[in-house]
Design an enzyme around this catalytic site. Structure first.
Site, PDB file in Angstrom:
ATOM      1  N   GLY A 206     -45.446   4.783  29.623  1.00 43.12           N
ATOM      2  CA  GLY A 206     -45.721   5.536  28.409  1.00 43.12           C
ATOM      3  C   GLY A 206     -44.845   5.066  27.265  1.00 43.12           C
ATOM      4  O   GLY A 206     -43.945   4.242  27.446  1.00 43.12           O
ATOM      5  N   GLY A 209     -39.577   7.664  24.388  1.00 44.45           N
ATOM      6  CA  GLY A 209     -39.302   9.028  23.961  1.00 44.45           C
ATOM      7  C   GLY A 209     -40.213  10.086  24.527  1.00 44.45           C
ATOM      8  O   GLY A 209     -40.135  11.255  24.126  1.00 44.45           O
ATOM      9  N   GLY A 211     -40.297  11.086  27.723  1.00 48.17           N
ATOM     10  CA  GLY A 211     -39.656  11.852  28.789  1.00 48.17           C
ATOM     11  C   GLY A 211     -39.739  11.240  30.163  1.00 48.17           C
ATOM     12  O   GLY A 211     -39.660  11.966  31.158  1.00 48.17           O
ATOM     13  N   GLU A 428     -50.188  11.259  -6.222  1.00 43.95           N
ATOM     14  CA  GLU A 428     -50.276  12.135  -5.055  1.00 43.95           C
ATOM     15  C   GLU A 428     -51.460  13.097  -5.172  1.00 43.95           C
ATOM     16  O   GLU A 428     -52.129  13.378  -4.163  1.00 43.95           O
ATOM     17  CB  GLU A 428     -48.968  12.915  -4.889  1.00 43.95           C
ATOM     18  CG  GLU A 428     -47.741  12.047  -4.616  1.00 43.95           C
ATOM     19  CD  GLU A 428     -47.909  11.152  -3.409  1.00 43.95           C
ATOM     20  OE1 GLU A 428     -48.654  11.538  -2.474  1.00 43.95           O
ATOM     21  OE2 GLU A 428     -47.304  10.066  -3.387  1.00 43.95           O
TER      22      GLU A 428
END
Length: 606
Positions: A206, A209, A211, A428
């Site tokens: 994976g 970060g 786990g 924006e």
């Protein structure tokens, strides 16, 4: 009482004793044992003794003359300096002196041998001993603490941090696979009665970060059996054969403590695919070969279960990942909305959070975040509460911490001119307005023109109501149009373009290229894969797999696709120019507005 042995003295200590004894013997004892005495006289005395025929024997060297007289039985040796005397030989002959008698040497033979042979030998041996010791310390500094070729795996009976499966959230499928292993270790009879056998190895794969290592720690806490933990890089050594020796020692220890679990973190350090290229790392390949043999060779490893973690599964050798070695691959992917919410609640137990915190909203805003990033978001929120002299973390703290992780901290000292501030506001609002006026677009959550440390002068945050696993062609085109909305607003209002759209251009181009080369959304290329993804868990780098002519055609289609969406954004903003001006002016004054404020002004009738 155990006998305390004195430390062994180095070899150079004994060499020093021998050298000192020889020097004392030569300088003190040898002269005392000698029966001869050397007396220095002037050349005049030597000539007088020749005339008086008192010379017995003579020896002439390059610089000195040694002679004895006729009265002392050669016990006294006289010496004088050598002078230029052409008639010396004739006068010595007439005086009856002899030239055949052997004169005692002035330099001791013991000292000569000592200085010419023994001393260089002693220095050479001592230097060799010193260099050998230093070289041994340099080469085996790390291995000396546990022995050459010994495994330095850490052994845990249970997790030192007290981590259990309840402490790991968002990875329910991975926990289910690992819980089955723990259950097998606790109740093996339940499986053997059916004839089932547990996988020899489980490979956790994976993104960083998510786990993987924490899941391994949770297994250590749940299993309550010996748990060996080692990193793949610890097998890599400079000397060929050392890594393989460590693998043998690791499995030897594991078999002695079976049933047990062996966890190898970052296994891609030793498990990369073997090739026939010259100049490869023979040490790494030997280590891999030994690992393959230990996992599934002629000798079984009954009771030893291997856990390994990597974020580069495509680089592993096929012989390592086949069934019989790693029978099961456990994906540890980025958490979904429900998983992110659960992870946030787990980490929120470590802080003092307000009762009205909505973790579901925070989880929606943190779309695509890993477990480590979510932990960082919670910690940043706690730090923000401390900076504001509060003892409780609020919803605003968590929302601001998400922006910190995404775009960085607010730049306190960045002061934009009025013109720049106005351009950023229109830019924006251009993004937000194009997104809001299209169907199938994510709602606008927040708009700000406050500069951030990441380099962004402002940004528009869109938040989906839930996780989306499939995107249609229209949704992707709308995303590209939204990316181009900022530049379109600048062109429409100011008639100029700025550098502020650099990231928008990059994202739009990347998405358009993926639609054509990977998603099969081009009528000309149909369902042909023209691009492959490498390292899907580490950035997802891509490489084209087509001819040069096809690449040129791809470039043209990417340009056409982005240009079409750019024109669509211009049309949308032109049709709603009044709302563009009204919203931009409001943002210019407020600097930050919420999605609710934005939609209220947009839906307000003129």
């Amino acid at each position: 009482m155990k006998e305390v042995k004195s430390p062994k003295r180095p070899l150079i200590y004994y060499y020093g004793i021998v050298l000192l004894a020889l020097l004392i013997f030569n300088l003190i004892v040898a002269p005392m044992l000698s029966s001869s005495q050397i007396v220095e006289v002037d050349y005049g005395t030597f000539m007088s003794m020749i005339e008086n025929q008192e010379i017995d024997s003579v020896e002439i060297t390059d610089t000195q003359i040694y002679f004895t007289d006729t009265d002392t039985d050669n016990t006294t040796v006289y010496t004088t300096g050598l002078m230029q005397d052409a008639t010396l030989t004739e006068r010595l002959y007439e005086a009856g002196a002899t030239f055949t008698s052997e004169i005692e040497e002035t330099t001791s033979p013991v000292l000569t041998i000592l200085l010419s042979v023994v001393l260089p030998l002693v220095i050479f041996v001592a230097l060799g001993q010193y260099m050998s010791k230093k070289l041994t310390e340099q080469m085996g500094k790390n291995s000396m603490s546990f022995g050459m070729g010994k495994s330095n795996a850490k052994v845990y009976v249970e997790s030192t941090a007290g981590i259990r499966f309840d402490d790991v959230a968002g990875e329910e499928e991975a926990k289910e696979s690992l819980a089955e292993i723990v259950d097998y270790l606790h109740n093996p009879d339940k499986y053997t009665q059916v004839g089932a056998s547990m996988p020899k190895g489980l490979l956790l794969v994976g993104p960083p970060g998510t786990g993987k290592t924490m899941l391994a720690k949770a297994v250590a806490g749940e299993a309550n059996v010996p748990f060996f933990s080692i990193s793949g890089s610890e097998f890599v050594e400079m000397f060929v054969g050392m890594g393989a020796s460590k693998v043998r020692d690791l499995f030897k220890q594991a078999k002695e403590k079976a049933p047990c679990i062996v966890f190898i973190d970052e296994i891609d350090a030793i498990g990369k695919k073997r090739d026939s290229q010259l100049g490869g790392n023979d040490e790494r390949e030997q280590t891999l070969n030994q690992l393959l043999t230990e996992m599934d060779g002629f000798e079984g490893n009954n009771g030893v279960i291997i856990l390994a973690a990597t974020n580069r599964p495509e680089s592993l050798d096929p012989a390592l990942t086949r069934p019989g070695r790693f029978d099961r691959r456990v994906p540890v992917e980025l958490p979904d909305l429900q998983g992110r919410e659960a992870i946030l609640k787990v980490h929120a137990k470590k802080i003092k959070a307000a009762d009205d915190v909505d973790y579901h909203t925070i989880a929606r805003m943190a779309s695509g975040a890993s477990g480590a990033e979510l932990a960082n978001i919670v910690n940043e929120a706690a730090l923000r509460a401390v900076r504001n002299n509060r003892t409780v973390v609020t919803q605003a703290d968590l929302e601001e911490s998400i922006e910190v992780v995404i775009a960085g901290y607010q730049k306190k000292n960045a002061v934009l001119s009025d013109q720049e501030k106005k351009v950023v506001a229109y830019h924006e609002i251009g993004h937000a307005l194009v997104a809001a006026l299209q169907t199938h677009s994510a709602p606008v959550q927040k708009i700000t023109i406050i500069p951030r440390t990441s380099g962004a002068l402002g940004y528009t945050m869109q938040v989906e109501q839930g996780d989306k696993y499939l995107l249609t062609k229209q949704e992707l085109e709308n995303k590209i149009a939204t990316y181009t909305g900022g530049r379109a607003a600048e062109e429409l209002v100011f008639g100029e373009i700025t550098t502020g759209a650099s990231n928008d251009i990059e994202q739009a181009t990347k998405l358009a290229r993926a639609m054509i080369t990977r998603y099969g959304m081009s009528e000309d290329f149909d369902m042909v894969a023209l691009e492959t993804v490498n390292n899907q868990y580490l950035g997802g780098d891509t490489s084209l797999a087509c001819s040069a002519d096809t690449q040129n055609e791809i470039d043209r289609k990417v340009i056409d696709l982005v240009r079409t969406q750019h024109r669509k954004a211009l049309d949308i903003l032109s049709q709603h120019r009044e709302k563009l001006d009204e919203l931009s002016l409001y943002l210019y004054e407020k600097e930050t507005i919420t999605g609710e404020e934005f939609m209220e002004i947009l839906n307000r009738e003129a």
